[in-house]
Design an enzyme around this catalytic site. Structure first.
Site, PDB file in Angstrom:
ATOM      1  N   SER A 114      -2.183  11.628   1.144  1.00  0.00           N
ATOM      2  CA  SER A 114      -1.369  12.629   0.448  1.00  0.00           C
ATOM      3  C   SER A 114      -2.187  13.547  -0.457  1.00  0.00           C
ATOM      4  CB  SER A 114      -0.298  11.934  -0.398  1.00  0.00           C
ATOM      5  OG  SER A 114      -0.917  11.107  -1.368  1.00  0.00           O
ATOM      6  N   ASP A 115      -3.398  13.119  -0.769  1.00  0.00           N
ATOM      7  CA  ASP A 115      -4.282  13.942  -1.595  1.00  0.00           C
ATOM      8  C   ASP A 115      -5.709  13.464  -1.381  1.00  0.00           C
ATOM      9  OD1 ASP A 115      -4.847  12.157  -4.406  1.00  0.00           O
ATOM     10  OD2 ASP A 115      -3.077  11.618  -3.237  1.00  0.00           O
TER      11      ASP A 115
ATOM     12  N   GLU B 269      -4.937   3.221  -3.109  1.00  0.00           N
ATOM     13  CA  GLU B 269      -3.499   3.067  -3.267  1.00  0.00           C
ATOM     14  C   GLU B 269      -3.292   1.938  -4.259  1.00  0.00           C
ATOM     15  OE1 GLU B 269      -1.642   0.033  -1.226  1.00  0.00           O
ATOM     16  OE2 GLU B 269      -3.587  -0.435  -2.051  1.00  0.00           O
ATOM     17  N   MET B 270      -2.092   1.385  -4.385  1.00  0.00           N
ATOM     18  CA  MET B 270      -1.858   0.457  -5.484  1.00  0.00           C
ATOM     19  C   MET B 270      -1.205  -0.879  -5.114  1.00  0.00           C
ATOM     20  SD  MET B 270      -0.753   3.120  -8.495  1.00  0.00           S
ATOM     21  CE  MET B 270      -1.114   1.962  -9.806  1.00  0.00           C
ATOM     22  N   GLU B 271      -1.038  -1.189  -3.835  1.00  0.00           N
ATOM     23  CA  GLU B 271      -0.289  -2.398  -3.488  1.00  0.00           C
ATOM     24  C   GLU B 271      -0.936  -3.343  -2.490  1.00  0.00           C
ATOM     25  OE1 GLU B 271       2.293   0.412  -5.332  1.00  0.00           O
ATOM     26  OE2 GLU B 271       1.401   0.729  -3.383  1.00  0.00           O
TER      27      GLU B 271
ATOM     28  N   ARG C 251       3.596  -2.593   4.719  1.00  0.00           N
ATOM     29  CA  ARG C 251       3.745  -1.660   3.606  1.00  0.00           C
ATOM     30  C   ARG C 251       3.331  -0.287   4.106  1.00  0.00           C
ATOM     31  NH1 ARG C 251       2.259   1.930   0.549  1.00  0.00           N
ATOM     32  NH2 ARG C 251       0.992   2.135  -1.258  1.00  0.00           N
TER      33      ARG C 251
ATOM     34  N   GLY D 201       3.094   3.905   2.882  1.00  0.00           N
ATOM     35  CA  GLY D 201       3.091   4.736   1.692  1.00  0.00           C
ATOM     36  C   GLY D 201       1.970   5.753   1.726  1.00  0.00           C
TER      37      GLY D 201
END
Length: 181
Positions: free
Chosen positions: A141-142, A117-119, A25, A27
């Site tokens: 990213s932030d 993150e979320m996954e 994954r 992202g």
């Protein structure tokens, strides 16, 4: 899709219906650690979570979702060959994208969690149950604690190093066939 339920469905189907052995994954993630800055690349050796996803497995305890070590070591080697620094550590897979302003992130930060993150936790649990391999590689990213964030265009166009590491890792995995359990 987004979040643990989505990755749970996709990864289950890929592992169990299509013979996929390895899922990487890629992202974005929001940094929690003060050591991370925008565009840093992280690989999640483990994925803490605030999700109840593991409940479905009926375990009498707390499952620790972890990456496959072979995938992780190959990703670190691939990054090194490209001269790219990759930080390896624990991340948080959260069910919530927007916080209500509570100090929840502070508690994860105190535990040494790098980013949110979320996954990954759902992917790692599904891989474990299927006897397959998984890894999560993210680009920062932030930052949760600093007013820093990439624009949508920057996120769309600047994650090439992470993508190249994932592709190199996939190619390197040819020499590591999955052994039957």
């Amino acid at each position: 899709g987004m979040g643990i339920p989505s990755i749970g469905i996709y990864s289950w189907e890929l592992y169990n219906f299509y013979g996929v052995e390895n899922i990487i994954r890629i992202g974005s993630a929001g940094a929690i650690s003060d050591k991370l800055k925008l565009m840093d690349i992280i690989a999640a050796i483990a994925a803490s979570t605030d999700s109840n996803f593991a409940h479905q497995f009926g375990l009498n305890g707390t499952f620790a979702p972890a990456a496959d070590f072979t995938l992780l070591t190959e990703a670190v080697a691939a990054a090194g060959e490209r001269g790219v620094k990759i930080t390896v550590g624990n991340i948080l897979s959260s069910d919530n994208f927007y916080s209500d302003g509570s100090d929840g992130q502070d508690k994860w930060k105190k535990m040494g969690v790098l980013a949110v993150e979320m996954e990954a936790a759902g992917l790692y649990m599904t891989a474990a149950r299927a006897g397959k391999r998984a890894l999560c590689i993210c680009t920062i990213s932030d930052h949760i604690y600093r007013p820093e964030a990439l624009s949508a265009e920057e996120r769309q166009l600047s994650f090439t190093q992470m993508i190249e590491i994932a592709l190199d890792t996939a190619v390197r995995m040819e020499k590591h066939p999955l052994e039957e359990h």
